[in-house]
Design a protein around this motif. Structure first.
Motif, short mmCIF file in Angstrom:
data_model
loop_
_atom_site.label_atom_id
_atom_site.label_comp_id
_atom_site.label_asym_id
_atom_site.label_seq_id
_atom_site.Cartn_x
_atom_site.Cartn_y
_atom_site.Cartn_z
N LEU A 38 15.90 -41.55 -2.18
CA LEU A 38 16.63 -41.91 -0.94
C LEU A 38 18.01 -41.63 -0.98
N ASP A 39 18.60 -42.24 -2.11
CA ASP A 39 19.98 -42.13 -2.15
C ASP A 39 20.77 -40.55 -2.30
N TYR A 78 11.42 -48.18 -0.51
CA TYR A 78 12.57 -47.76 0.05
C TYR A 78 13.42 -48.96 0.58
N GLN A 79 13.11 -50.27 0.16
CA GLN A 79 14.13 -51.48 0.49
C GLN A 79 15.21 -51.42 -0.48
N ARG A 80 16.37 -51.68 0.31
CA ARG A 80 17.85 -51.54 -0.10
C ARG A 80 18.41 -52.90 -0.04
N THR A 100 11.25 -51.38 6.15
CA THR A 100 10.20 -51.40 5.39
C THR A 100 9.29 -52.61 5.59
N HIS A 147 12.26 -43.15 -9.18
CA HIS A 147 11.87 -44.12 -8.02
C HIS A 147 12.32 -43.55 -6.79
N ASP A 148 11.29 -43.81 -5.89
CA ASP A 148 11.44 -43.34 -4.34
C ASP A 148 13.00 -43.89 -3.85
N GLY A 149 13.53 -44.95 -4.30
CA GLY A 149 14.86 -45.24 -3.82
C GLY A 149 15.94 -44.52 -4.41
N LYS A 150 15.89 -44.05 -5.80
CA LYS A 150 16.75 -43.18 -6.06
C LYS A 150 16.95 -41.70 -5.36
N ARG A 161 19.94 -39.17 1.53
CA ARG A 161 20.28 -40.48 2.62
C ARG A 161 21.55 -39.50 3.42
#
Length: 218
Positions: free
Chosen positions: A106-107, A124-126, A142, A101-104, A110
């Motif tokens: 980014l983690d 990318y919402q967090r 986002t 996942h894109d969020g992972k 970051r």
């Protein structure tokens, strides 16, 4: 075949070469913000992906909603600095399995971006965006997601979503330019992990080398 094998033996050269080319980019006149996104590199598409075995060290299966594409392969992740009137300058380039996942991602990257606004798509919402803003001075922006059962966004949310999409459009244009020049997103003839590395990082290096030439000669 011998020529291809010689390329595969120097696989580890291409990633450092790409990093060197990035460092040689003309310095930005004004860094406005960070833009983040990813694009797919498909070894196998649609139903054929169930039989795919190439580059299992990294590649796996996923679905790309924006392209309505089921595929087996990887995704290339890019963070670029926004440039007025130009494509963003890539600052970070990485590759992960298609299903990550894109969020992972980014983690993981970051810590290397701070003191700016970061524009991305809904992936990318967090939930901890406020904490990130306080600790890193990094504001993640986002488009707004609709809540369950919600048919329309509120006017202010629609305005924000449109504004974010316009700001991040140049990174999509960068991906389209790279694909036009290199055909990087289709890699059906690769038969090994090393071949995948050569394909992705070799084509990225060639694209950015050409882009640097265009920027410095204009």
């Amino acid at each position: 075949m011998a020529y291809v094998q010689r390329l595969n033996r120097v696989t580890e050269v291409f990633a450092p070469l790409l990093e060197t080319i990035q460092q040689e980019q003309a310095p930005a006149s004004h860094h406005q913000a960070w833009l983040i996104d990813s694009f797919p590199v498909a070894l196998v598409k649609q139903g054929h992906r169930f039989k795919a075995r190439v580059a299992k060290e990294l590649a796996d299966s996923s679905y790309r909603a924006t392209k309505k594409l089921y595929y087996y392969g990887v995704r290339v992740h890019v963070i670029g600095s926004r440039q007025p009137g130009s494509l963003p300058a890539p600052e970070y380039i990485g590759m992960r399995g298609a299903s990550i996942h894109d969020g992972k991602v980014l983690d993981q990257i970051r810590p290397y971006v701070h003191d700016q606004d970061l524009y991305g798509d809904k992936a990318y919402q967090r939930p901890d965006a406020d904490a990130v803003r306080q600790t890193q001075n990094l504001t993640i922006l986002t488009p707004v997601k609709k809540q369950k059962g919600q048919h329309y966004l509120e006017p202010q949310d629609q305005w924000l979503s449109t504004a974010v999409s316009r700001v991040r459009q140049p990174i999509e244009a960068l991906f389209a330019w790279i694909e036009e020049k290199t055909g990087i997103e289709c890699v059906s003839k690769v038969r090994s992990y090393n071949g995948l590395m050569v394909h992705v990082f070799g084509k990225l290096a060639a694209a950015l080398f050409f882009w640097n030439f265009l920027r410095t000669s204009s």
